[in-house]
Motif scaffolding. Structure first.
Motif, short mmCIF file in Angstrom:
data_model
loop_
_atom_site.label_atom_id
_atom_site.label_comp_id
_atom_site.label_asym_id
_atom_site.label_seq_id
_atom_site.Cartn_x
_atom_site.Cartn_y
_atom_site.Cartn_z
N MET A 28 46.38 42.58 47.21
CA MET A 28 46.49 43.60 48.24
C MET A 28 47.03 42.96 49.51
O MET A 28 46.62 41.86 49.88
CB MET A 28 45.09 44.14 48.53
CG MET A 28 45.08 45.43 49.26
SD MET A 28 45.28 46.77 48.06
CE MET A 28 44.77 48.14 49.07
N TRP A 83 53.78 47.27 44.49
CA TRP A 83 53.39 47.87 43.21
C TRP A 83 52.84 49.28 43.48
O TRP A 83 53.18 50.23 42.82
CB TRP A 83 52.36 46.96 42.54
CG TRP A 83 51.80 47.43 41.24
CD1 TRP A 83 50.48 47.68 40.96
CD2 TRP A 83 52.51 47.69 40.02
NE1 TRP A 83 50.33 48.08 39.67
CE2 TRP A 83 51.56 48.10 39.06
CE3 TRP A 83 53.85 47.63 39.65
CZ2 TRP A 83 51.89 48.44 37.75
CZ3 TRP A 83 54.20 47.98 38.34
CH2 TRP A 83 53.23 48.38 37.41
N GLN A 116 49.88 40.25 42.42
CA GLN A 116 48.82 41.25 42.18
C GLN A 116 47.75 41.30 43.27
O GLN A 116 46.60 41.64 42.98
CB GLN A 116 48.16 41.02 40.82
CG GLN A 116 49.09 41.12 39.63
CD GLN A 116 48.33 41.16 38.30
OE1 GLN A 116 47.26 41.73 38.21
NE2 GLN A 116 48.90 40.56 37.28
N SER A 167 42.23 39.60 46.70
CA SER A 167 42.30 39.55 45.23
C SER A 167 43.56 38.82 44.77
O SER A 167 43.93 37.80 45.35
CB SER A 167 42.17 40.95 44.65
OG SER A 167 41.78 40.86 43.29
N GLY A 168 44.25 39.27 43.75
CA GLY A 168 45.37 38.50 43.18
C GLY A 168 44.92 37.74 41.95
O GLY A 168 43.73 37.64 41.67
N TYR A 169 45.90 37.22 41.21
CA TYR A 169 45.52 36.51 39.97
C TYR A 169 45.54 34.99 40.19
O TYR A 169 46.10 34.51 41.17
CB TYR A 169 46.43 36.92 38.80
CG TYR A 169 47.85 36.42 38.84
CD1 TYR A 169 48.20 35.16 38.32
CD2 TYR A 169 48.88 37.20 39.36
CE1 TYR A 169 49.51 34.71 38.33
CE2 TYR A 169 50.19 36.76 39.38
CZ TYR A 169 50.51 35.51 38.86
OH TYR A 169 51.80 35.06 38.89
N GLN A 170 44.90 34.27 39.30
CA GLN A 170 44.77 32.83 39.37
C GLN A 170 45.61 32.18 38.28
O GLN A 170 45.75 32.73 37.19
CB GLN A 170 43.31 32.41 39.15
CG GLN A 170 42.33 32.97 40.16
CD GLN A 170 42.36 32.21 41.46
OE1 GLN A 170 42.29 31.00 41.47
NE2 GLN A 170 42.48 32.91 42.57
N LYS A 201 49.69 47.05 47.25
CA LYS A 201 49.45 45.96 46.30
C LYS A 201 50.79 45.39 45.86
O LYS A 201 51.66 46.13 45.42
CB LYS A 201 48.67 46.45 45.08
CG LYS A 201 48.27 45.34 44.12
CD LYS A 201 47.54 45.87 42.89
CE LYS A 201 47.09 44.72 41.98
NZ LYS A 201 46.30 45.20 40.83
N GLY A 224 53.23 43.66 43.32
CA GLY A 224 53.35 43.36 41.90
C GLY A 224 53.41 41.84 41.70
O GLY A 224 52.80 41.29 40.79
N SER A 252 45.31 26.74 42.26
CA SER A 252 45.31 27.82 41.27
C SER A 252 45.71 29.16 41.88
O SER A 252 45.79 30.16 41.18
CB SER A 252 43.94 27.94 40.61
OG SER A 252 43.00 28.39 41.56
N GLN A 253 45.93 29.16 43.19
CA GLN A 253 46.42 30.40 43.79
C GLN A 253 47.88 30.64 43.36
O GLN A 253 48.61 29.69 43.14
CB GLN A 253 46.40 30.30 45.31
CG GLN A 253 45.01 30.09 45.86
CD GLN A 253 44.92 30.50 47.33
OE1 GLN A 253 44.34 31.54 47.64
NE2 GLN A 253 45.49 29.72 48.21
N GLU A 277 37.52 39.36 51.04
CA GLU A 277 36.72 39.27 49.82
C GLU A 277 37.14 40.29 48.77
O GLU A 277 37.13 40.01 47.58
CB GLU A 277 35.24 39.48 50.18
CG GLU A 277 34.29 39.13 49.05
CD GLU A 277 32.84 39.27 49.49
OE1 GLU A 277 32.49 40.29 50.09
OE2 GLU A 277 32.05 38.33 49.25
N ASN A 278 37.50 41.50 49.20
CA ASN A 278 37.79 42.58 48.27
C ASN A 278 38.94 43.43 48.80
O ASN A 278 39.16 43.50 50.01
CB ASN A 278 36.57 43.50 48.11
CG ASN A 278 35.47 42.90 47.28
OD1 ASN A 278 35.61 42.76 46.07
ND2 ASN A 278 34.38 42.51 47.94
N MET A 279 39.59 44.13 47.88
CA MET A 279 40.65 45.04 48.28
C MET A 279 40.13 46.13 49.22
O MET A 279 40.84 46.56 50.13
CB MET A 279 41.25 45.69 47.05
CG MET A 279 42.12 44.71 46.26
SD MET A 279 42.74 45.49 44.77
CE MET A 279 44.11 44.37 44.39
#
Lengths: 337, 337, 337, 337
Positions: free
Chosen positions: C267, C310, C265, C285-288, C260, C262, C209-210, C235-237
């Protein structure tokens, strides 16, 4: 002709909370905590005494750890605005008939002459000093930024932020008032005891633009002169989350947090040095006060729980309760007594 | 007997950068930017003039937007320490033979009498004031925290942080020196022009514990009195990332950022108000100066790029280049000229 | 009767990018970087080979460092979905007449049998394996959380995230297509070369799902099989900001970032292992992607710069330029060739 | 010849938790919460029904709000992997003699045919669908990033993350087992009731790489089919802090948080929609599972409190207690019963 302010007063003044001297029963454990976990630099070691500072502190130390039988606070030290203020404060204390002693230069390594006295009322040992060496860190940890003494390490504490001292309900008004009148601390936010209007439950005071350099809180005490906590500053609130994560995994007892104070608007995380059991607050963000005519904010008892914990792990305010954070410098009881 | 400092000087003094009055060619666009995007409160509207403040500001305004033909800065306003200081400064300016005018109370809504003059050298319009109304926000946006005027909205700017003004290489030394001597600003960090040792390229000065309340930067100017940017403060560095994300998506031209300054150790994000093209810095974290004897840090030209951009989107320092951030208050050229 | 999916296919499949084997000219420097700075655990040492993993990885390793003359990538290793898939893939490769060798269990410590082959086109050395020991960390760094192998340390990388491999414009289409058809990778986002519609400039593909487990990018190469970078997840930006701060202070050359993307999405912060000069991305982070019918997003050349950056420190896309990040695994040139 | 996995199974499968349909007594209040505060887009309105989605969702909706007398959950909807899976699941349910109905396309606006049934045991209304329109946002809120449907607004929720459903201790094992066997959910972490080894207290299951798509928790229920909460995903943990800050100031009742779960390693903030009182979790970060052979982690009762709250505002686990978060979808009691 009116002289333009040069930021110096004719009278002596305090610039900020500069360092603290903590007794610890186990200096190796305390060094593990402050140096290896929090990431402070051990600047100098002198037998059973260690001197540490955080990465944004350019002078010799902000923390003295002394191995001794009782894990009391040996001194809350504040830096004066000018060199001559140490002597001027000494003279002032004598005129006020407050017992004061001069601590010779070098008694704390790297520090000049200081004056020591007990805060009237609370009897907390305060020391006022001006001179402290600017010390270069060893090359392998030196920062390339001239405003930092060393690189960020460990949990990333960057400077001593403030003291929080405990007094009894019988003495808190006297103590706080004396500190305001004679140390120049200004009251920023405060609350009265629920059933004793006019008797402070807590008062946050500062001489700098921080919301507090010294906080006073009433408590049932085992002895006088007790600290509630000393706070070290973090760069961002997210650093407090990372700190909580790691401290939990290291199983370092932490009292309360992370959470955000309504009073001061800063993130808190209270944790105990496993060597001394002193309570240390990791503190991030908060608001600044620049106005000279700031009006102290009064918190009503019914709003006080939100003042302590705006969000996050709640500081217990149930009367009579000792909360979850019962160990530490003072055997903390409930702030609402 | 030595008087203990009460934080007041015998002479007049400045406490902080209080507000700015910006000309804009399109006030509706500027309001969209400052109010709807940055999240400021529009406290009052008076014809072609709007008054705004950020959520942590308790007084009437820190930003005046005035629709006018030229998008210049109408006033950089600093708050004095005491009420009487406005008059004392006025007298002082007259003795110094600097043209000064008194601005009657209410000229800016909610504000008391101010004194206005041009900064010797740079000719920036400065105003000094003390009185400004404490204004309650409308109930629907009021904060439940007494140290905030309203709830956090939009990108969450919380208070005006500092001014950055531009002067020519010919006048910067005079301007900065005058401001230090007559406004009490202290030099914190600075750099000389690469080929003109002794001529400032930039100087960061403050009267508060902030690393700078006013910065001075040398530039090739189209006219005198130009601003480089005005900065608003964010609670955390992560807020600058969120701001960048949203501003990019709204296609608001942003100059440079996010990145972290080595000078001051704060996060920056430079963005342009689409109504006026003034440059606004969203600014987070940074270090505090509490010591009265802070020694100004000098940046050598070879280290200066790291001073501007410690990490992140780099501020261009190529000589002669105009960088990517060419529009805005001043038609910014390269800081290295 | 329709069988309900048990998450297993009848054919062999890949579950994720599992580990990478990097050649390094200076293993001590590389260990300093990956272990002491990034915070990985050195699980095992075998002469000139070290095995490391991040704190959220429960199995033996995700990184092999091997001291050797040439700092090439020795293997990009992907884990199969089932034990039998390793053999099934071997048979499949033989039917496809792709040279494949079986790597006996234990060749990489802690790992079972693997099959090794060169990616058709790009000739990157890929290895497919399933079995790898679950290894307990030494007690002093064990995590109290069962989903972590050890406590978070250093810059806090938590798991291998993805590979980015380079091919030539002549072979990228073949390479990417082969990987999609024979490894089950699905195209998620992509761009064609500006002047060669139909020829990929870059393609991001994943089986999980990455947004990507493996990215392919066209470049002018010095040799085949080059990596662009390997990414470790934060873990976090905000962790990327802290990492940038510390890496700058340690003067570890970092290519580009933080910023970041685009595309995806997430970092990014690109940094170079000082021992091997391999480029490592710290990624947060990033989207799934959960939809099986995800339609690959095409980036037009004119939007591609925003796709790469981005916001933040910009990745240079000027044709012909080598950008600022010229060293590293591949002697990176510009992605637009 | 072995066929290489194309990510499709021969049997029907689920890809993720796709949307939820919530009853609310006050749709305007619910819209204020989900749209104006959380920042979701109201995609369509049809009388007393509103369709919303978060900014990273490209299809028509992930949330249906229906004004009705009882604030129950009308449907937990999961998306299948392929179009034909809806019909295949329907046939499968019939063979299993589970009552199932076909919901015609358009019953939920923008959605194709779905199959609806009650989860055996817990009797939660589940719907399985595949087709849902890709809907463009109105131009004024459209994102410039193709992987987002709209710009980030409000508290910045970006996608539906997972469901947490409640069953009784008598039915939880049956419910969870059925969902694993017939929906393909895999158990990731779990705990047994303290005094009933073998009876689940809670189980976190997923079909995707998320630690959970659906969690099951045993509770004393007022009726069957109750939800515990639905979770929306945030980009970073720091977003949960900002959310807590703003929600506190808006005086939106929040149950518990922010804090970090040990189970799943994600940040939580539980808050109640003031229109419906349904509990919504704002959820950030967490770990990913890529291995097909993940071994479910069992939490012993004595460790369970740390599993629920690794740090932060603690979820109450005192037996018999209802904690502070007593309202909401289920009239939540203590998870330890």
């Amino acid at each position: 002709m009116a002289k333009i302010s040069d930021g110096y007063d004719p009278g002596p003044g305090i610039s900020h909370a500069g360092s603290i001297s903590l007794g610890t029963k186990d200096i190796e454990k305390s060094l593990w905590f402050f140096r290896d976990v929090l990431g402070m630099e051990e600047v100098e070691r002198d037998g059973n005494v260690a001197y540490l500072r955080a990465y944004q502190e350019l002078r010799h130390h902000s923390l003295v750890l002394r191995e001794q039988d009782e894990a009391v606070v040996n001194a809350f030290s504040m830096r004066t605005r000018r060199a001559q203020d140490v002597e001027l404060f000494y003279e002032h204390l004598q005129r006020e008939e407050i017992e004061a002693v001069e601590i010779p230069a070098g008694t704390e390594k790297g520090r000049g002459t200081a004056v020591r006295f007990l805060l009237p009322g609370g009897e907390h040992p305060f020391e006022l000093y001006f001179d402290m060496d600017k010390t270069e860190a060893p090359e392998e940890i030196q920062s390339r930024l001239p405003s930092n003494s060393s690189t960020r390490r460990g949990l990333g504490v960057r400077r001593l932020d403030h003291f929080n001292v405990q007094t009894s309900p019988q003495t808190i008004n006297q103590t706080e008032q004396w500190a305001r009148e004679h140390l120049g601390l200004k009251r920023r936010e405060f609350a009265y005891l629920p059933d004793h209007p006019g008797t402070l439950m807590a008062s946050w005071t500062s001489v700098s633009s921080q919301m507090h350099d010294v906080a006073f809180v009433a408590n049932r005490l085992e002895k006088t002169g007790q600290m509630h906590h000393v706070a070290y500053n973090l760069e961002n609130m997210s650093d407090a989350l990372t700190a909580a994560d790691i401290l939990r995994d290291l199983d370092v007892s932490f009292g309360v947090g992370p959470g955000k104070h309504g009073i001061g608007q800063a993130m808190y995380l209270y944790v105990h040095d496993p060597g001394s059991d002193h309570r240390v607050e990791l503190y991030a963000s908060g608001y600044q006060i620049f106005d000279e005519d700031w009006e102290a904010i009064e918190w009503r008892p019914e709003d006080f729980p939100e003042g302590l914990t705006w969000y996050g792990d709640p500081i217990d305010t149930t009367p009579g309760s000792r909360g979850r954070d019962t160990t530490g410098t003072a055997g903390l009881r409930n702030p609402l007594l």
